[in-house]
Scaffold this motif. Structure first.
Motif, PDB file in Angstrom:
ATOM      1  N   ILE A 111     -65.994  16.353  51.301  1.00 12.95           N
ATOM      2  CA  ILE A 111     -66.204  15.086  50.590  1.00 12.95           C
ATOM      3  C   ILE A 111     -67.649  14.889  50.140  1.00 12.95           C
ATOM      4  CG2 ILE A 111     -64.266  13.932  51.730  1.00 12.95           C
ATOM      5  CD1 ILE A 111     -66.346  12.474  53.498  1.00 12.95           C
ATOM      6  N   GLY A 160     -71.658  13.058  46.635  1.00 15.65           N
ATOM      7  CA  GLY A 160     -70.484  12.596  47.364  1.00 15.65           C
ATOM      8  C   GLY A 160     -70.807  11.739  48.567  1.00 15.65           C
ATOM      9  N   LYS A 161     -69.986  11.877  49.605  1.00 21.13           N
ATOM     10  CA  LYS A 161     -70.083  11.069  50.818  1.00 21.13           C
ATOM     11  C   LYS A 161     -70.579  11.895  51.992  1.00 21.13           C
ATOM     12  CE  LYS A 161     -66.507   7.480  50.376  1.00 21.13           C
ATOM     13  NZ  LYS A 161     -65.187   7.061  50.926  1.00 21.13           N
ATOM     14  N   ARG A 172     -71.228   6.445  51.589  1.00 23.84           N
ATOM     15  CA  ARG A 172     -71.354   6.963  50.233  1.00 23.84           C
ATOM     16  C   ARG A 172     -72.820   7.184  49.902  1.00 23.84           C
ATOM     17  NH1 ARG A 172     -68.540   8.372  46.441  1.00 23.84           N
ATOM     18  NH2 ARG A 172     -66.583   7.536  47.267  1.00 23.84           N
ATOM     19  N   GLU A 180     -72.239   8.471  43.690  1.00 23.59           N
ATOM     20  CA  GLU A 180     -70.966   7.974  43.158  1.00 23.59           C
ATOM     21  C   GLU A 180     -69.973   9.092  42.860  1.00 23.59           C
ATOM     22  OE1 GLU A 180     -70.167   4.770  43.162  1.00 23.59           O
ATOM     23  OE2 GLU A 180     -72.143   4.552  44.109  1.00 23.59           O
ATOM     24  N   VAL A 193     -67.144  11.742  43.245  1.00 20.41           N
ATOM     25  CA  VAL A 193     -65.973  11.979  44.100  1.00 20.41           C
ATOM     26  C   VAL A 193     -65.608  13.444  43.903  1.00 20.41           C
ATOM     27  CG1 VAL A 193     -63.572  11.390  44.594  1.00 20.41           C
ATOM     28  CG2 VAL A 193     -65.184   9.600  43.884  1.00 20.41           C
ATOM     29  N   PRO A 234     -58.385  12.743  42.317  1.00 25.85           N
ATOM     30  CA  PRO A 234     -59.703  12.576  42.934  1.00 25.85           C
ATOM     31  C   PRO A 234     -59.667  11.498  44.024  1.00 25.85           C
ATOM     32  CG  PRO A 234     -59.924  12.733  40.562  1.00 25.85           C
ATOM     33  CD  PRO A 234     -58.445  12.617  40.838  1.00 25.85           C
ATOM     34  N   ALA A 235     -60.163  11.836  45.196  1.00 29.82           N
ATOM     35  CA  ALA A 235     -60.178  10.896  46.333  1.00 29.82           C
ATOM     36  C   ALA A 235     -61.096  11.461  47.404  1.00 29.82           C
ATOM     37  CB  ALA A 235     -58.775  10.687  46.900  1.00 29.82           C
ATOM     38  N   ASP A 236     -61.701  10.583  48.192  1.00 30.17           N
ATOM     39  CA  ASP A 236     -62.567  11.058  49.282  1.00 30.17           C
ATOM     40  C   ASP A 236     -62.543  10.127  50.494  1.00 30.17           C
ATOM     41  OD1 ASP A 236     -64.031   8.933  48.285  1.00 30.17           O
ATOM     42  OD2 ASP A 236     -65.723  10.142  47.589  1.00 30.17           O
ATOM     43  N   CYS A 260     -55.369   9.082  48.661  1.00 26.77           N
ATOM     44  CA  CYS A 260     -55.765   8.111  47.643  1.00 26.77           C
ATOM     45  C   CYS A 260     -55.035   6.788  47.863  1.00 26.77           C
ATOM     46  CB  CYS A 260     -55.483   8.645  46.240  1.00 26.77           C
ATOM     47  SG  CYS A 260     -53.727   8.823  45.844  1.00 26.77           S
TER      48      CYS A 260
END
Length: 343
Positions: free
Chosen positions: A161, A245-246, A257, A260, A262, A272-274, A291
């Protein structure tokens, strides 16, 4: 003398809500030679319990690793207590970028064989003989050097992520898995390359830096304070942010985060998801990325089977688990065959 929790997580959560006071999420670690870890553990538990400190602390002969939630109004007292311990005086405290008063709901202080499991039994390996610590500014400078190899010392579900641009991200489940893989992959560069390592808060890459020095690597560097401290310095000094990312964290927030971007995908649909969640079926509890659409569609479960089980009355779920071996998959971290888009 009380040396254990007397309140459940729900009871503690209610007390935090009732108090309505600010709490600080922070972490620290220190490699040191501790003669009696159990005695030190008990000393910490009594003091932290009195200060209403919550969190998870590991103590071993090689040092201490702590992730904590501290009442803001008691931070000065907490800091004075820590500073009074000779090997923790002025230890760096990594204050979380994003705060949550419920990041921890219990106080757990445990004695472990090691504060970071590494699978090593080499008695000649000195964990305190660490590599060169670098600031965020120096990290960015080294990252631009063609002779630098950046290595992520975290696990696959963390780097998935978020990670530094251009970093090697080993596809491993544990820290101990990464050491021999990195050593073999970089064996030809022990003298001609700069090995620049990072992790969440510094504890893993510090041990890794000492290990790779022990293995003959000549130019070993580590990001001091890890991604957490890097982000603080980048924001404070307005430096270029090379992390995308995160940053995965080991409390109920799961991540902070940093940019921004992903860079991961939902393990169920590929969008797209994290955001990491645990499967709502308590018999599974798999950690995976899901998601918002799939969370709604699957009721935060990892599969149709788990969704059906989680929809049953609680007593029926307990009955299904009765007499069966431990099927909890929390440590699989997204590796389940149930997921179509796992890394």
């Amino acid at each position: 003398m009380q040396l254990y929790n007397t309140l459940s997580a729900k009871e503690r959560e209610a007390l935090i809500d009732e108090a309505g006071e600010e709490r600080l999420t922070l972490s620290f670690y220190q490699y040191a030679h501790i003669g009696n870890p159990l005695l030190f553990r008990n000393h910490l538990f009594v003091a932290f319990d009195e200060l209403e400190v919550l969190g998870r602390i590991y103590v071993a002969h090689e040092g201490i690793n702590a992730q904590l939630s501290v009442p803001a109004k008691k931070f000065s007292t907490f800091k004075a207590f820590i500073d009074a311990i000779y090997f923790l005086n002025n230890v760096r405290l990594n204050i979380a970028i994003e705060q949550d008063s419920k990041s921890f709901l219990k106080l757990k202080v445990k004695v472990r064989h090691k504060i970071v499991a590494d699978g090593l039994e080499d008695e000649s390996f000195d964990v305190t003989n660490k590599g060169i610590h670098v600031t965020a500014e120096k990290f960015n400078e080294l990252a631009e050097d063609d002779h630098t190899i950046i290595v992520d010392m975290r696990n696959h579900y963390e780097s998935e992520i978020g990670h530094f641009q251009g970093a090697i991200t080993p596809d491993v489940d544990t820290f101990r898995d990464s050491l021999p893989i990195i050593e073999e992959e970089l064996a030809d560069h022990k003298e001609d390359k700069k090995l620049l390592m990072y992790c969440t808060g510094g504890i893993r890459c510090e041990k890794a830096s000492a290990y790779f020095k022990h293995k003959g690597f000549k130019n070993v560097y580590q990001l001091e304070g890890g991604i957490i401290e890097y982000t603080r310095q980048v924001n404070e000094k307005e430096l270029e942010n090379k992390f995308i990312g995160k940053n995965f964290v080991f409390d109920d927030r799961r991540a902070e985060r940093i940019s921004e971007d992903v860079i991961a995908q939902c393990h169920q649909c590929g969008q797209p998801a994290d955001v990491h969640i645990n499967c709502a079926n308590e018999a599974c509890h798999l950690l995976f990325i899901q998601c918002e659409d799939c969370q709604e569609k699957m009721n935060t479960c990892c599969s149709q089977e788990c969704k059906e089980i989680a929809a049953l009355p609680y007593e029926e779920q307990k009955a299904l688990r009765k007499g069966k071996g431990n099927s909890n998959q929390i440590f699989k971290k997204g590796r389940s065959e149930k997921l179509a888009f796992k890394k």
